[in-house]
Every structure is written in C-alpha cells, then in structure tokens.
Design a protein around this motif. Sequence first.
Motif, PDB file in Angstrom:
ATOM      1  N   PHE A 160      51.597  67.877  28.448  1.00  0.00           N
ATOM      2  CA  PHE A 160      50.645  67.151  27.609  1.00  0.00           C
ATOM      3  C   PHE A 160      49.731  66.348  28.527  1.00  0.00           C
ATOM      4  O   PHE A 160      50.209  65.537  29.322  1.00  0.00           O
ATOM      5  N   VAL A 161      48.444  66.590  28.431  1.00  0.00           N
ATOM      6  CA  VAL A 161      47.461  65.870  29.240  1.00  0.00           C
ATOM      7  C   VAL A 161      46.829  64.805  28.357  1.00  0.00           C
ATOM      8  O   VAL A 161      46.203  65.119  27.339  1.00  0.00           O
ATOM      9  N   ILE A 162      47.012  63.536  28.740  1.00  0.00           N
ATOM     10  CA  ILE A 162      46.565  62.413  27.924  1.00  0.00           C
ATOM     11  C   ILE A 162      45.769  61.437  28.795  1.00  0.00           C
ATOM     12  O   ILE A 162      46.236  61.054  29.864  1.00  0.00           O
ATOM     13  N   ARG A 175      48.712  62.020  16.636  1.00  0.00           N
ATOM     14  CA  ARG A 175      50.098  61.831  17.072  1.00  0.00           C
ATOM     15  C   ARG A 175      51.007  62.870  16.425  1.00  0.00           C
ATOM     16  O   ARG A 175      51.877  63.449  17.077  1.00  0.00           O
ATOM     17  N   THR A 176      50.786  63.139  15.135  1.00  0.00           N
ATOM     18  CA  THR A 176      51.590  64.130  14.421  1.00  0.00           C
ATOM     19  C   THR A 176      51.402  65.519  15.008  1.00  0.00           C
ATOM     20  O   THR A 176      52.370  66.271  15.199  1.00  0.00           O
ATOM     21  N   LYS A 177      50.144  65.882  15.329  1.00  0.00           N
ATOM     22  CA  LYS A 177      49.878  67.188  15.942  1.00  0.00           C
ATOM     23  C   LYS A 177      50.628  67.330  17.264  1.00  0.00           C
ATOM     24  O   LYS A 177      51.249  68.360  17.532  1.00  0.00           O
ATOM     25  N   MET A 178      50.572  66.295  18.077  1.00  0.00           N
ATOM     26  CA  MET A 178      51.205  66.353  19.392  1.00  0.00           C
ATOM     27  C   MET A 178      52.726  66.409  19.273  1.00  0.00           C
ATOM     28  O   MET A 178      53.394  67.149  19.999  1.00  0.00           O
ATOM     29  N   ARG A 179      53.261  65.648  18.348  1.00  0.00           N
ATOM     30  CA  ARG A 179      54.712  65.674  18.150  1.00  0.00           C
ATOM     31  C   ARG A 179      55.170  67.032  17.612  1.00  0.00           C
ATOM     32  O   ARG A 179      56.245  67.511  17.961  1.00  0.00           O
ATOM     33  N   ASN A 180      54.363  67.646  16.761  1.00  0.00           N
ATOM     34  CA  ASN A 180      54.718  68.968  16.236  1.00  0.00           C
ATOM     35  C   ASN A 180      54.746  70.014  17.344  1.00  0.00           C
ATOM     36  O   ASN A 180      55.597  70.911  17.351  1.00  0.00           O
ATOM     37  N   ILE A 181      53.814  69.888  18.289  1.00  0.00           N
ATOM     38  CA  ILE A 181      53.809  70.805  19.429  1.00  0.00           C
ATOM     39  C   ILE A 181      55.041  70.567  20.287  1.00  0.00           C
ATOM     40  O   ILE A 181      55.687  71.514  20.751  1.00  0.00           O
ATOM     41  N   ARG A 182      55.379  69.311  20.483  1.00  0.00           N
ATOM     42  CA  ARG A 182      56.577  68.999  21.268  1.00  0.00           C
ATOM     43  C   ARG A 182      57.830  69.547  20.577  1.00  0.00           C
ATOM     44  O   ARG A 182      58.731  70.090  21.217  1.00  0.00           O
ATOM     45  N   LEU A 183      57.889  69.422  19.262  1.00  0.00           N
ATOM     46  CA  LEU A 183      59.028  69.942  18.510  1.00  0.00           C
ATOM     47  C   LEU A 183      59.116  71.454  18.645  1.00  0.00           C
ATOM     48  O   LEU A 183      60.203  72.013  18.844  1.00  0.00           O
ATOM     49  N   ALA A 184      57.970  72.126  18.560  1.00  0.00           N
ATOM     50  CA  ALA A 184      57.946  73.590  18.695  1.00  0.00           C
ATOM     51  C   ALA A 184      58.437  74.011  20.079  1.00  0.00           C
ATOM     52  O   ALA A 184      59.197  74.978  20.218  1.00  0.00           O
ATOM     53  N   ALA A 185      58.021  73.291  21.113  1.00  0.00           N
ATOM     54  CA  ALA A 185      58.472  73.594  22.477  1.00  0.00           C
ATOM     55  C   ALA A 185      59.973  73.332  22.617  1.00  0.00           C
ATOM     56  O   ALA A 185      60.704  74.124  23.235  1.00  0.00           O
ATOM     57  N   GLU A 187      62.226  73.469  20.324  1.00  0.00           N
ATOM     58  CA  GLU A 187      62.969  74.506  19.601  1.00  0.00           C
ATOM     59  C   GLU A 187      63.144  75.759  20.450  1.00  0.00           C
ATOM     60  O   GLU A 187      64.113  76.502  20.289  1.00  0.00           O
ATOM     61  N   GLU A 188      62.197  75.985  21.356  1.00  0.00           N
ATOM     62  CA  GLU A 188      62.276  77.130  22.276  1.00  0.00           C
ATOM     63  C   GLU A 188      63.016  76.778  23.568  1.00  0.00           C
ATOM     64  O   GLU A 188      63.170  77.633  24.439  1.00  0.00           O
ATOM     65  N   GLY A 189      63.430  75.519  23.677  1.00  0.00           N
ATOM     66  CA  GLY A 189      64.127  75.088  24.880  1.00  0.00           C
ATOM     67  C   GLY A 189      63.210  74.882  26.072  1.00  0.00           C
ATOM     68  O   GLY A 189      63.664  74.824  27.226  1.00  0.00           O
ATOM     69  N   ILE A 190      61.899  74.768  25.822  1.00  0.00           N
ATOM     70  CA  ILE A 190      60.918  74.659  26.898  1.00  0.00           C
ATOM     71  C   ILE A 190      60.766  73.195  27.315  1.00  0.00           C
ATOM     72  O   ILE A 190      60.492  72.331  26.473  1.00  0.00           O
ATOM     73  N   PRO A 191      60.920  72.885  28.598  1.00  0.00           N
ATOM     74  CA  PRO A 191      60.783  71.497  29.069  1.00  0.00           C
ATOM     75  C   PRO A 191      59.343  71.018  28.974  1.00  0.00           C
ATOM     76  O   PRO A 191      58.401  71.826  28.958  1.00  0.00           O
ATOM     77  N   GLN A 192      59.178  69.697  28.921  1.00  0.00           N
ATOM     78  CA  GLN A 192      57.847  69.105  28.747  1.00  0.00           C
ATOM     79  C   GLN A 192      57.687  67.881  29.637  1.00  0.00           C
ATOM     80  O   GLN A 192      58.662  67.203  29.963  1.00  0.00           O
ATOM     81  N   LEU A 193      56.453  67.608  29.989  1.00  0.00           N
ATOM     82  CA  LEU A 193      56.120  66.367  30.681  1.00  0.00           C
ATOM     83  C   LEU A 193      54.693  65.971  30.332  1.00  0.00           C
ATOM     84  O   LEU A 193      53.974  66.721  29.670  1.00  0.00           O
ATOM     85  N   LYS A 225      53.559  53.332  26.739  1.00  0.00           N
ATOM     86  CA  LYS A 225      52.967  53.740  25.458  1.00  0.00           C
ATOM     87  C   LYS A 225      53.007  55.256  25.297  1.00  0.00           C
ATOM     88  O   LYS A 225      53.283  55.773  24.211  1.00  0.00           O
ATOM     89  N   ALA A 226      52.736  55.976  26.393  1.00  0.00           N
ATOM     90  CA  ALA A 226      52.794  57.442  26.345  1.00  0.00           C
ATOM     91  C   ALA A 226      54.213  57.905  26.076  1.00  0.00           C
ATOM     92  O   ALA A 226      54.439  58.890  25.360  1.00  0.00           O
ATOM     93  N   SER A 227      55.182  57.192  26.634  1.00  0.00           N
ATOM     94  CA  SER A 227      56.593  57.510  26.405  1.00  0.00           C
ATOM     95  C   SER A 227      56.948  57.341  24.931  1.00  0.00           C
ATOM     96  O   SER A 227      57.614  58.188  24.328  1.00  0.00           O
ATOM     97  N   GLN A 228      56.462  56.253  24.332  1.00  0.00           N
ATOM     98  CA  GLN A 228      56.718  56.012  22.913  1.00  0.00           C
ATOM     99  C   GLN A 228      55.979  57.014  22.038  1.00  0.00           C
ATOM    100  O   GLN A 228      56.473  57.424  20.989  1.00  0.00           O
ATOM    101  N   LEU A 229      54.804  57.420  22.475  1.00  0.00           N
ATOM    102  CA  LEU A 229      53.966  58.344  21.704  1.00  0.00           C
ATOM    103  C   LEU A 229      54.668  59.678  21.473  1.00  0.00           C
ATOM    104  O   LEU A 229      54.678  60.213  20.357  1.00  0.00           O
ATOM    105  N   LEU A 230      55.265  60.234  22.535  1.00  0.00           N
ATOM    106  CA  LEU A 230      55.859  61.570  22.436  1.00  0.00           C
ATOM    107  C   LEU A 230      57.378  61.579  22.604  1.00  0.00           C
ATOM    108  O   LEU A 230      57.999  62.629  22.475  1.00  0.00           O
ATOM    109  N   GLY A 231      57.957  60.449  22.920  1.00  0.00           N
ATOM    110  CA  GLY A 231      59.408  60.398  23.044  1.00  0.00           C
ATOM    111  C   GLY A 231      59.942  60.947  24.350  1.00  0.00           C
ATOM    112  O   GLY A 231      61.142  61.226  24.465  1.00  0.00           O
ATOM    113  N   LEU A 232      59.069  61.102  25.343  1.00  0.00           N
ATOM    114  CA  LEU A 232      59.506  61.543  26.670  1.00  0.00           C
ATOM    115  C   LEU A 232      59.772  60.326  27.538  1.00  0.00           C
ATOM    116  O   LEU A 232      59.060  59.320  27.441  1.00  0.00           O
TER     117      LEU A 232
END
Length: 282
Positions: A160-162, A175-185, A187-193, A225-232
């Motif tokens: 995620f580039v922010i 925020r909802t769009k970004m969280r939905n993308i994170r959830l989709a990733a 679900e596939e077991g794909i790591p994120q940063l 804030k970015a950590s709180q935004l996406l839960g990473l």
Amino acid sequence: MGGALLSKSWRTFPEDYERSLYSVKTYKPRKKSVKHVRILLHGPVGAGKSTFINSVNSLFQRRITCGALSDGANWTSFTQKYTTYKIEKSMKESYNFIFNDTKGLEEPTNSGIDIEDIKCVLKGHVRDGYKFDSENQISEDDDLYNANPTLNDKVHVVVFVIPADKISLISGAMRTKMRNIRLAASEEGIPQLIVLTKVDEYCPKVKEDITHVYRSRTLKEQVDKASQLLGLPPNCIFPVQNYHTEMAPNENMNALILVALKQMIDLGEDYLNSQTDEPENE
C-alpha cells in the motif's frame, strides 16, 4: 505540521547498504516454477506508486529514470492499465522481482479500481495490459483474462503506497476500500506492507536532511496513523522519499528505498516458500 526532532531515533537508519544491495541484486526465488517475486503496488490516486517504481529503477541504473509514467495533477488515476515493470540488469536480463501498477483508488465509491478486479489480480487472473473499468469488471470472456494462473502469475506481496501528508485526509469510504483490499490479500495468505511517501513534503526537517527521517516526531505520528488505518504493525511501514526534483541519485534516499524493497522481496519469498505444492530448486 511541525519539524521537531526527537533526541533519540525511533528506528535505526539503514546500514550495510552495499550488502543489502548485493542481496537484492543476486536474489533468485527458490521455487523452480517461479521466475520472480511479483509486487503489487496499490493506493490512493497521487500517492506515488509510479514514482516509487521510477525511484527503484533510478537506484539500480545509477541515474534518474522516468519509465513508469505519472501525473502531477492527481485528480484521477493516471495509470489505467494493469502494467508490469521490470528492473533491467543488462540488455538481456532483469532482476528477479517485478512491480505491478494498477489504477489508483479514487474518492467516489463507484470510481477507481473495483475490489473484484483486485481479487482477480491477486489470484493471477489478469494479464498485463488489461484496462480497468470501474463500471465493468473483468470476466472470463475477456481476452486478457487468465483462466489458469500459475504461482508465477499470482501476486506474492501487496504494498500500500500512502502519502505521509494525506493520511489525516483519507475518508471513511477510502479507508473501507483499502481495508477491503487488505482483507482480500489476507484471504489469499499474501503478505502486505506500507510505503509512506512524500516524507520530505510533510516534515521540513526531513526535507533539509533525509537522514532525520527516523528522528522526526511528526513522521513517527504518521507511521502510527498508517498502522491504525490498515492494521499493519509499524515495522511493516517504510517511510521513503521518491525522486521527483533531484537530477542525480542520492545514497541516503536510496538507503530508505532499498530497505523497503528488500522487505518486499523477503516477504514475497516467505510467501512463495509457504506454497508447498511447488517444487524447489535443487
């Protein structure tokens, strides 16, 4: 927006630059069937996805490059197609990681890239060159739909580039769009940063000297804030300064870009090695 510096750094500025660079340059996936780690960049319009790709390329080419086109207007996504970018090692070879750029997230709920298209991208169903359409998602009838994706076609890490200067302005819908993308990733077991861009525009002290990035009080607050935004967690968030006005590469800017890139590759390799259905190199 302030410029206060903390007496103690909240993270150590990257060291062993040459060792990290060598590690990235010589990286090769252990899986026989996989040619490269596929890194998907995603985020709001104007966040600096394409500019980050150019910055990585500038690091490796030792000169400023602009291969991934971007638009400073930032009203709507300049990137419209699913595009693959390789970093050239020589005339005939590229390094063993690639970036995929997508249409950016736009503010209206019914504009920008659709979550269903993102799910197809993650699973490897979307071929290079597909033009995203917010009103019509990709279907199995599309010429650029990949019906039988291999592990090589799938996304191996999501980034995620922010922009650091826009975190507080991100709406609930975005925020909802970004969280939905994170959830989709997830679900596939794909790591994120997260790559936090435009740190120089947000903090005057960092604009004066990029080595102050981990002493900036305000940037530490933006990381939280970015950590709180996406839960990473904060250790999955990497502040960088992309090349945009510079005429030549800067080693300290490169150091921040490199530490983010190395983590992308490491996470992608971890994901690949978790896919036990694929044989490994002998």
